[in-house]
Design an enzyme around this catalytic site. Sequence first.
Site, PDB file in Angstrom:
ATOM      1  N   HIS A 200       4.272  13.208  -5.052  1.00 39.56           N
ATOM      2  CA  HIS A 200       3.198  13.541  -4.117  1.00 39.56           C
ATOM      3  C   HIS A 200       3.308  12.768  -2.802  1.00 39.56           C
ATOM      4  O   HIS A 200       2.854  13.235  -1.761  1.00 39.56           O
ATOM      5  CB  HIS A 200       1.815  13.311  -4.752  1.00 39.56           C
ATOM      6  CG  HIS A 200       1.432  11.874  -4.915  1.00 39.56           C
ATOM      7  ND1 HIS A 200       1.870  11.100  -5.975  1.00 39.56           N
ATOM      8  CD2 HIS A 200       0.648  11.051  -4.156  1.00 39.56           C
ATOM      9  CE1 HIS A 200       1.371   9.884  -5.857  1.00 39.56           C
ATOM     10  NE2 HIS A 200       0.618   9.815  -4.762  1.00 39.56           N
ATOM     11  N   ASP A 201       3.932  11.587  -2.823  1.00 40.61           N
ATOM     12  CA  ASP A 201       4.105  10.795  -1.600  1.00 40.61           C
ATOM     13  C   ASP A 201       5.535  10.846  -1.057  1.00 40.61           C
ATOM     14  O   ASP A 201       5.932   9.977  -0.278  1.00 40.61           O
ATOM     15  CB  ASP A 201       3.721   9.333  -1.864  1.00 40.61           C
ATOM     16  CG  ASP A 201       2.229   9.075  -1.694  1.00 40.61           C
ATOM     17  OD1 ASP A 201       1.546   9.935  -1.102  1.00 40.61           O
ATOM     18  OD2 ASP A 201       1.749   8.023  -2.157  1.00 40.61           O
ATOM     19  N   LYS A 204       6.590  10.145   2.552  1.00 42.95           N
ATOM     20  CA  LYS A 204       6.623   8.805   3.140  1.00 42.95           C
ATOM     21  C   LYS A 204       8.043   8.321   3.418  1.00 42.95           C
ATOM     22  O   LYS A 204       8.222   7.266   4.034  1.00 42.95           O
ATOM     23  CB  LYS A 204       5.899   7.814   2.230  1.00 42.95           C
ATOM     24  CG  LYS A 204       4.382   7.987   2.266  1.00 42.95           C
ATOM     25  CD  LYS A 204       3.653   6.933   1.448  1.00 42.95           C
ATOM     26  CE  LYS A 204       2.136   7.096   1.554  1.00 42.95           C
ATOM     27  NZ  LYS A 204       1.401   6.105   0.742  1.00 42.95           N
ATOM     28  N   HIS A 229       2.432  12.408   6.127  1.00 42.17           N
ATOM     29  CA  HIS A 229       3.309  12.468   4.954  1.00 42.17           C
ATOM     30  C   HIS A 229       3.046  13.660   4.019  1.00 42.17           C
ATOM     31  O   HIS A 229       3.996  14.169   3.419  1.00 42.17           O
ATOM     32  CB  HIS A 229       3.303  11.128   4.188  1.00 42.17           C
ATOM     33  CG  HIS A 229       2.126  10.908   3.308  1.00 42.17           C
ATOM     34  ND1 HIS A 229       0.969  10.310   3.750  1.00 42.17           N
ATOM     35  CD2 HIS A 229       1.911  11.182   1.984  1.00 42.17           C
ATOM     36  CE1 HIS A 229       0.115  10.215   2.746  1.00 42.17           C
ATOM     37  NE2 HIS A 229       0.660  10.736   1.664  1.00 42.17           N
ATOM     38  N   HIS A 253      -3.079  16.638  -1.584  1.00 43.21           N
ATOM     39  CA  HIS A 253      -3.552  15.507  -2.396  1.00 43.21           C
ATOM     40  C   HIS A 253      -4.421  14.502  -1.618  1.00 43.21           C
ATOM     41  O   HIS A 253      -5.049  13.634  -2.233  1.00 43.21           O
ATOM     42  CB  HIS A 253      -2.381  14.784  -3.077  1.00 43.21           C
ATOM     43  CG  HIS A 253      -1.579  13.880  -2.191  1.00 43.21           C
ATOM     44  ND1 HIS A 253      -0.534  14.344  -1.397  1.00 43.21           N
ATOM     45  CD2 HIS A 253      -1.653  12.533  -1.966  1.00 43.21           C
ATOM     46  CE1 HIS A 253      -0.011  13.326  -0.746  1.00 43.21           C
ATOM     47  NE2 HIS A 253      -0.671  12.212  -1.064  1.00 43.21           N
ATOM     48  N   HIS A 254      -4.483  14.630  -0.282  1.00 44.78           N
ATOM     49  CA  HIS A 254      -5.401  13.784   0.496  1.00 44.78           C
ATOM     50  C   HIS A 254      -6.573  14.579   1.071  1.00 44.78           C
ATOM     51  O   HIS A 254      -7.336  14.048   1.888  1.00 44.78           O
ATOM     52  CB  HIS A 254      -4.657  13.075   1.634  1.00 44.78           C
ATOM     53  CG  HIS A 254      -4.020  11.789   1.216  1.00 44.78           C
ATOM     54  ND1 HIS A 254      -4.741  10.688   0.837  1.00 44.78           N
ATOM     55  CD2 HIS A 254      -2.711  11.447   1.085  1.00 44.78           C
ATOM     56  CE1 HIS A 254      -3.910   9.706   0.508  1.00 44.78           C
ATOM     57  NE2 HIS A 254      -2.679  10.140   0.644  1.00 44.78           N
ATOM     58  N   ASP A 282      -4.524   9.385  -7.671  1.00 48.53           N
ATOM     59  CA  ASP A 282      -3.978   8.623  -6.542  1.00 48.53           C
ATOM     60  C   ASP A 282      -4.968   7.545  -6.097  1.00 48.53           C
ATOM     61  O   ASP A 282      -4.607   6.392  -5.848  1.00 48.53           O
ATOM     62  CB  ASP A 282      -3.689   9.608  -5.400  1.00 48.53           C
ATOM     63  CG  ASP A 282      -3.129   8.936  -4.157  1.00 48.53           C
ATOM     64  OD1 ASP A 282      -2.238   8.095  -4.294  1.00 48.53           O
ATOM     65  OD2 ASP A 282      -3.589   9.267  -3.048  1.00 48.53           O
TER      66      ASP A 282
END
Length: 336
Positions: A200-201, A204, A229, A253-254, A282
């Site tokens: 998910h990240d 980055k 990201h 996801h954010h 998260d």
Amino acid sequence: MIDAFHGENKILFVDDEINILNSYKRTLRSYFSVSTALGGKEALRIMGEEGPFSVVVSDIKMPQMDGIELLSKIRTKYPDSIRMVLTGFADLEIAIGAVNHGDIFRFLTKPCQTEDLVKAVEAGVQQYRMVHASRELEAVRRIKKGLEGTIRAFTRVVELRDPYTAGHMDRTADIATKISTSLGLSSDQIQGLQLAALVHDIGKVAVPTGILNKPDSLTEAEFSIIKTHPLIGAEIFETMETEWPIQRIILEHHERIDGSGYPHGLKCDEILLESKIVSVADFIDATMTDRPYRKSMEREKVIAKLKKNSGIKLDKRSADIGIYLIQEGVVSPSVK
């Protein structure tokens, strides 16, 4: 009864008597899509040009190429086609030879009642469908296994650059799996969610390490870079074909229930359930783990933050399950 003109209902009858073949066609055309071949060589030609056929029904005693030789060749060249024998020469020796050399599904004798012939061919079509379903399932399994390997390779790439981010993704995937299991998601949904959480990240990788590991609070400009990201991660997975919504989970996801998240400010049902679950997972790991700019929070403070944001920024059901997992010690601060 099987639908008359379904694509899987292509049946090929093979005999050396044209009158018998015409009889099959007249009798069974309302049940199946029937083709006929006058002899073995003609049958192989038709299968090559007009196939695939789900069922092939052949006589045994034919000139030039008998039924046993034909069905043996069909087994080699077209293994998915179900092979059947319909013959007037039904002694035991011929039956054994047909079964051993052609892997015969049914052995029928002439004359055969229409009802019996229809039932036998229908059973052959069902067997053909089962064989195909099994092959498709295996193909899907291999694709999923390959995708899982690719995703885990991505996390290892991140780990080489930023060990914290990779460890965070692993832990988030574990928490998200526990939450989704408690919510009663299907095993297939959980598998897709777990793989998405593992990367998910991934976006980055494009963020400078100086910003990722900055020990002080981020400036507005630096935070703007961080906020890209999800977009970068989704772009990385843009061309990866999968039945799971991995790209969408990475992108969302954010996002937050009240629309205060990023990158698109989605609200409520605009956000996928799996994305909401990963958001909570998260959030839990981020608050329970040391960051370059702060220490991990105590369990009670994490629970308090989850309660405060439950139903406002975070999905209530997922947050409630997260709270329960923390209270029961199923999820605990990572040991540094």
